[in-house]
Design an enzyme around this catalytic site. Structure first.
Site, short mmCIF file in Angstrom:
data_model
loop_
_atom_site.label_atom_id
_atom_site.label_comp_id
_atom_site.label_asym_id
_atom_site.label_seq_id
_atom_site.Cartn_x
_atom_site.Cartn_y
_atom_site.Cartn_z
N LEU A 80 0.83 -1.21 0.00
CA LEU A 80 0.00 0.00 0.00
C LEU A 80 0.86 1.26 0.00
CD1 LEU A 80 -2.77 1.49 0.41
CD2 LEU A 80 -2.30 1.31 2.87
N GLU A 81 1.89 1.27 0.83
CA GLU A 81 2.72 2.46 1.01
C GLU A 81 3.86 2.56 0.00
OE1 GLU A 81 1.60 4.66 2.76
OE2 GLU A 81 0.55 3.83 4.49
#
Length: 143
Positions: A80-81
């Site tokens: 996600l990051e």
């Protein structure tokens, strides 16, 4: 040694009530707290997404939520990051100010996603102590 679970802090969209909190479903909530050191938390003007900049000593003792994160969830958070590549993931000291299991505040370390390359255009110049629902409202208006 393999990481089975680790403490991680969410200072933005991973917090309760925000659109990425579902990634922490099933993770144990430890409590809330703030970074021991000051760091700048900025918000992208277009997307209203927060970024913690790797510039220790500037900004505020940013507030966040602390979770015990299993290895599998940590891998999902990394994707996600955009770690590695976009964000760096580092351990920073956190003062836990609200923990139902403890009667007094205490300091521990948590994994934090932090932006090393902050030359990106559109990042706001205002530093925030917390990311709140007023930022979320701005995101809805910009979509």
């Amino acid at each position: 040694k393999a990481v089975v679970s680790t403490q991680s802090t969410g200072y933005g969209t991973l917090k309760r009530g925000f659109w990425n909190h579902g990634y922490l479903a099933g993770c144990e909530y430890i409590g809330s707290g703030h970074l021991v050191d000051k760091y700048p938390l900025v918000v992208d003007q277009q997307s209203a997404i927060p970024f913690l900049l790797n510039r220790k000593g500037s900004g505020h003792q940013v507030e966040g939520e602390i979770y015990m994160v299993p290895r599998e969830t940590l891998a999902d958070l990394d994707r996600l990051e955009g770690y590695p590549g976009w964000y760096n993931r580092t351990e920073l000291p956190i003062r836990i100010t609200s923990d139902p299991q403890q009667s007094k505040p205490y300091i521990t370390t948590c994994l934090v996603y932090i932006l090393d390359d902050f030359s990106r255009e559109g990042l706001g110049s205002k530093f925030y102590k917390t990311y709140d629902h007023s930022h979320r409202a701005r995101r809805s208006n910009n979509l």
